[in-house]
Each structure stands twice: as C-alpha cells, then as structure tokens.
Scaffold this motif. Structure first.
Motif, PDB file in Angstrom:
ATOM      1  N   PRO A 171      13.431   1.319 -10.582  1.00 40.99           N
ATOM      2  CA  PRO A 171      12.954   0.726 -11.833  1.00 40.99           C
ATOM      3  C   PRO A 171      11.600   0.045 -11.750  1.00 40.99           C
ATOM      4  CG  PRO A 171      14.539  -0.726 -10.781  1.00 40.99           C
ATOM      5  CD  PRO A 171      14.486   0.519  -9.944  1.00 40.99           C
ATOM      6  N   ALA A 172      10.958   0.080 -10.590  1.00 42.01           N
ATOM      7  CA  ALA A 172       9.705  -0.665 -10.433  1.00 42.01           C
ATOM      8  C   ALA A 172       8.544  -0.007 -11.178  1.00 42.01           C
ATOM      9  CB  ALA A 172       9.351  -0.793  -8.952  1.00 42.01           C
ATOM     10  N   GLN A 173       7.689  -0.842 -11.784  1.00 41.16           N
ATOM     11  CA  GLN A 173       6.381  -0.402 -12.249  1.00 41.16           C
ATOM     12  C   GLN A 173       5.429  -0.588 -11.068  1.00 41.16           C
ATOM     13  OE1 GLN A 173       5.058  -2.264 -15.889  1.00 41.16           O
ATOM     14  NE2 GLN A 173       7.135  -2.326 -16.743  1.00 41.16           N
ATOM     15  N   VAL A 174       4.801   0.486 -10.638  1.00 37.83           N
ATOM     16  CA  VAL A 174       3.985   0.451  -9.410  1.00 37.83           C
ATOM     17  C   VAL A 174       2.500   0.390  -9.762  1.00 37.83           C
ATOM     18  CG1 VAL A 174       3.412   1.647  -7.262  1.00 37.83           C
ATOM     19  CG2 VAL A 174       5.765   1.698  -8.142  1.00 37.83           C
ATOM     20  N   PHE A 175       1.768  -0.438  -9.012  1.00 38.65           N
ATOM     21  CA  PHE A 175       0.338  -0.629  -9.225  1.00 38.65           C
ATOM     22  C   PHE A 175      -0.408  -0.382  -7.920  1.00 38.65           C
ATOM     23  CE2 PHE A 175       2.628  -2.952 -12.368  1.00 38.65           C
ATOM     24  CZ  PHE A 175       1.881  -2.848 -13.528  1.00 38.65           C
ATOM     25  N   VAL A 176      -1.592   0.216  -8.032  1.00 45.35           N
ATOM     26  CA  VAL A 176      -2.425   0.492  -6.863  1.00 45.35           C
ATOM     27  C   VAL A 176      -3.815  -0.077  -7.101  1.00 45.35           C
ATOM     28  CG1 VAL A 176      -1.158   2.564  -6.176  1.00 45.35           C
ATOM     29  CG2 VAL A 176      -3.044   2.763  -7.803  1.00 45.35           C
ATOM     30  N   HIS A 177      -4.546  -0.238  -5.998  1.00 39.44           N
ATOM     31  CA  HIS A 177      -5.903  -0.798  -6.062  1.00 39.44           C
ATOM     32  C   HIS A 177      -6.763  -0.049  -5.049  1.00 39.44           C
ATOM     33  CE1 HIS A 177      -9.219  -3.649  -5.823  1.00 39.44           C
ATOM     34  NE2 HIS A 177      -8.690  -4.377  -6.788  1.00 39.44           N
ATOM     35  N   PRO A 178      -7.975   0.345  -5.422  1.00 40.89           N
ATOM     36  CA  PRO A 178      -8.812   1.137  -4.498  1.00 40.89           C
ATOM     37  C   PRO A 178      -9.154   0.418  -3.202  1.00 40.89           C
ATOM     38  CG  PRO A 178     -10.094   0.382  -6.403  1.00 40.89           C
ATOM     39  CD  PRO A 178      -8.658   0.115  -6.710  1.00 40.89           C
ATOM     40  N   GLN A 236      -1.583 -11.005 -13.709  1.00 41.64           N
ATOM     41  CA  GLN A 236      -2.485 -11.363 -12.603  1.00 41.64           C
ATOM     42  C   GLN A 236      -3.017 -10.118 -11.896  1.00 41.64           C
ATOM     43  OE1 GLN A 236      -1.332 -14.642  -9.925  1.00 41.64           O
ATOM     44  NE2 GLN A 236       0.453 -14.965 -11.247  1.00 41.64           N
ATOM     45  N   LEU A 237      -2.154  -9.147 -11.675  1.00 45.66           N
ATOM     46  CA  LEU A 237      -2.579  -7.918 -11.009  1.00 45.66           C
ATOM     47  C   LEU A 237      -3.626  -7.175 -11.842  1.00 45.66           C
ATOM     48  CD1 LEU A 237       0.875  -6.564  -9.748  1.00 45.66           C
ATOM     49  CD2 LEU A 237      -0.909  -7.606  -8.364  1.00 45.66           C
ATOM     50  N   LEU A 238      -3.369  -7.031 -13.130  1.00 41.78           N
ATOM     51  CA  LEU A 238      -4.291  -6.300 -13.994  1.00 41.78           C
ATOM     52  C   LEU A 238      -5.650  -6.984 -14.057  1.00 41.78           C
ATOM     53  CD1 LEU A 238      -1.851  -5.320 -16.889  1.00 41.78           C
ATOM     54  CD2 LEU A 238      -2.774  -3.815 -15.112  1.00 41.78           C
ATOM     55  N   ARG A 239      -5.644  -8.321 -14.067  1.00 40.91           N
ATOM     56  CA  ARG A 239      -6.914  -9.050 -14.087  1.00 40.91           C
ATOM     57  C   ARG A 239      -7.729  -8.810 -12.820  1.00 40.91           C
ATOM     58  NH1 ARG A 239      -3.828 -13.386 -16.325  1.00 40.91           N
ATOM     59  NH2 ARG A 239      -3.707 -14.383 -14.258  1.00 40.91           N
ATOM     60  N   ASN A 240      -7.030  -8.452 -11.733  1.00 44.72           N
ATOM     61  CA  ASN A 240      -7.707  -8.299 -10.453  1.00 44.72           C
ATOM     62  C   ASN A 240      -7.885  -6.840 -10.035  1.00 44.72           C
ATOM     63  OD1 ASN A 240      -8.170 -11.128  -9.192  1.00 44.72           O
ATOM     64  ND2 ASN A 240      -6.104 -11.243 -10.061  1.00 44.72           N
TER      65      ASN A 240
END
Length: 329
Positions: free
Chosen positions: A233-240, A216-220
């Motif tokens: 252990p977290a995979q971290v994601f950021v968004h502009p 869901q995150l990657l789609r958005n």
C-alpha cells in the motif's frame, strides 16, 4: 489456474501476508508495549510446514504471486528457513518477502537468501540507539543494523526499512533517515501510526499524519514512482540525488483501500480480509489433506463476498484487532 481471487469491488488479490507466529521478542511501544502475552488458547499450535505449503498453493492457484512471511517475529520459528524454502518452491510464487525486527539477520540472512527470500523489510524506528531502545524495549540497535548491512553486502534481495514516526519520540528523525539512504539502495517505509483496540491513548498522543511527511518530501524534490501490480500500500517517492527511495503508508488518506491487493492468513489458519476486520474465516480444517485444495479455494473465494470496500479507521472503528502483532500487521 483456478479463478482469480476478486471481490465485489473488482479488486484482485495478488499478495498474501502469511503469519507464522504471533510471538515477538520486542516490546514496541505502538504494538506490544507489555511484551508478548500468551493467550492461553487450547490447541493453538501455529501452522505446520505442510499446512503452509497447502494454503500458499491454494492462493497461488488463484493468481497470487507474492507471499510475505510475517509474525510476530517470524524468525523465532526454528523452521523459519524451511518455511522460506517451502514458499519459494511453490510454482507461481515470484516474490518471497519477510517482515522482521532484524535481530537474527546478521547471522542468518545468507541462509534465508539461499532458501529463496527475495525481499526483506526490517523494522528500525530510530537511528539513535537510545531512542531505538526506548521504542522497542530492546538494546539491539547495533545487531539490527549489522544485519541490514550484511544483507546489502550479499545482495540479490530488495531491502526495505520500516519506521513508525511518532510525535514526541522519533518524529524529528526524517532528515537522519533520508541522509542514511542517500548512498544505500534501501527503501525507507514510513508507516503512519494506526489506532488499534489497545492503543487509543498512544495514538492520540503520538500520531503524525503521513500527509505531513509527504508534503515535506515534495517540497524537497522527491517525486512519486509508478506502482507495480504486487506492490503493497505504500506511495513510493524517488529523488535524483538519492540511491534509496521512500515509501509512505497512509491508512487515513481517502482512497487508501481502493487498490487493495492483499489478503492475510493468521498463524492459526484464519483468513483475514482486512487488518482492521472482524473475526476472520477459519481455513485450517481444509489445510490437512492435499485432496481438500478445491474446497479450500472455494472457501477463500466465497469469503471475498464479505470484504468491505474500506476500513473504518476514519470513524474511530478499529474492528477487533487488539494490536498489530495479532494477525501479522
């Protein structure tokens, strides 16, 4: 510095999770649904300040630079601020973190930060006060959120919010959580529900795969962030478009254990090589005198020879861990 802690698989350990109590005042559905139950153990006092100082110093002498203070609920200890100061004052410690349910933060977080705390993880499983109450067994949502806002107001520390998304409960709240961090410098950490010895039925009913949340995150438009050496252990994601970030802890994904960099010491002084490991290695007898440091380091180093390459959750084997509060999550 003593020899770097390293296991048979060339993994190095920079990160210590130190439990200081297994007592908790919340009754979270996925951890302690019946509340804290004293074990009845004899001579079961939790680690003292001198013992904490010695074990932290031993790990730091072997390259550990990040210490996370955990519970149960660690702030239930009357000497909690002193514990933070003791850990933060140890030469070589760069990051001092705590995982808390947040119920005491609004009144005490300033003292914790003054004592040397640099990172705070607060468990908030729902942004709906009624669902929060249902999951935690405590009607303390407003108190917890006030504590988070107070920490952000003071500044000087990294704030993360932990949530376990569960089917049929809070599983639809991802959009609300993302909206909440749009203008806040907070990292959301979605922790995949894990199967433990006492939670088989709950797991089968409520488990949501972390890979589904990631999709869901990657789609958005969210993109992965590069890991740092002492990261968990977290995979971290950021968004502009977002001030905050998102971390996913997905223990069922292949390769989850290959970058393991953390060890655990329980509130009773046992070394645990894995959250889902076996009996643990007794360390407390070597925490009593300063002249035992070399022996303590040697016992920790030898124990790493028995650290497995991976957990066995995929096989339905959760080890002996009855619930996540028992050794600090």
């Amino acid at each position: 510095m003593a020899k770097q802690l390293e296991d048979r698989f060339r993994r190095r350990f920079y990160y210590l999770r130190l439990s200081v109590t297994d007592v908790c005042n919340f009754k979270c559905t996925y951890c302690l649904p019946d509340g804290y139950q004293p074990s009845g153990r004899k001579n079961s006092s939790f680690l003292s300040l001198p013992e904490i100082e010695r074990v932290v110093r031993a790990f730091v002498e072997c390259g550990t630079s990040k210490v996370r203070i955990t519970g149960g609920e660690p702030s239930l200890r009357k000497d909690f601020t002193d514990i933070i100061h003791t850990v933060a004052s140890t030469p070589g410690v760069e990051k001092v973190a705590v995982t808390t349910n947040g119920y005491r933060m609004a009144n005490h977080v300033e003292r914790w930060l003054q004592a040397g705390l640099t990172h705070i993880n607060v468990s908030v499983d729902s942004l709906d006060p009624r669902m929060f109450h249902q999951i935690t067994g405590q009607n303390r949502f407003n108190d917890v959120m006030a504590g988070i806002e107070r920490a952000l107001e003071i500044g000087g520390c990294q704030v993360k919010v932990n949530a376990v998304l569960m089917k049929g409960l809070n599983g639809q709240e991802l959009p609300q959580f993302l909206h909440w961090v749009k203008d806040r410098p907070v990292q959301l950490r979605f922790i995949e529900l894990m199967q433990t010895g006492e939670m088989d039925e709950l797991f089968s009913q409520h488990h949501i795969a972390g890979t589904d949340i990631r999709a869901q995150l990657l789609r958005n438009g969210w993109v992965p962030k590069v890991r740092e050496r002492t990261d968990g252990p977290a995979q971290v994601f950021v968004h502009p478009d977002y001030c905050g970030s998102v971390g996913l802890i997905m223990p069922y994904e292949k390769g989850f254990c290959q970058d393991c960099n953390r060890l655990r010491v329980s509130a009773l002084g046992k070394l645990h090589l894995c959250l889902f490991g076996e009996q643990g290695v007794e360390l407390r007898d070597l925490m009593q005198q300063d002249d035992q440091q070399d022996q303590l380091i040697e016992r920790i180093s030898r124990a790493l020879d028995n650290k497995a390459e991976t957990h066995f959750l995929h096989d339905g084997n959760t080890g002996i861990t009855p619930h996540l509060a028992s050794i600090g999550g």
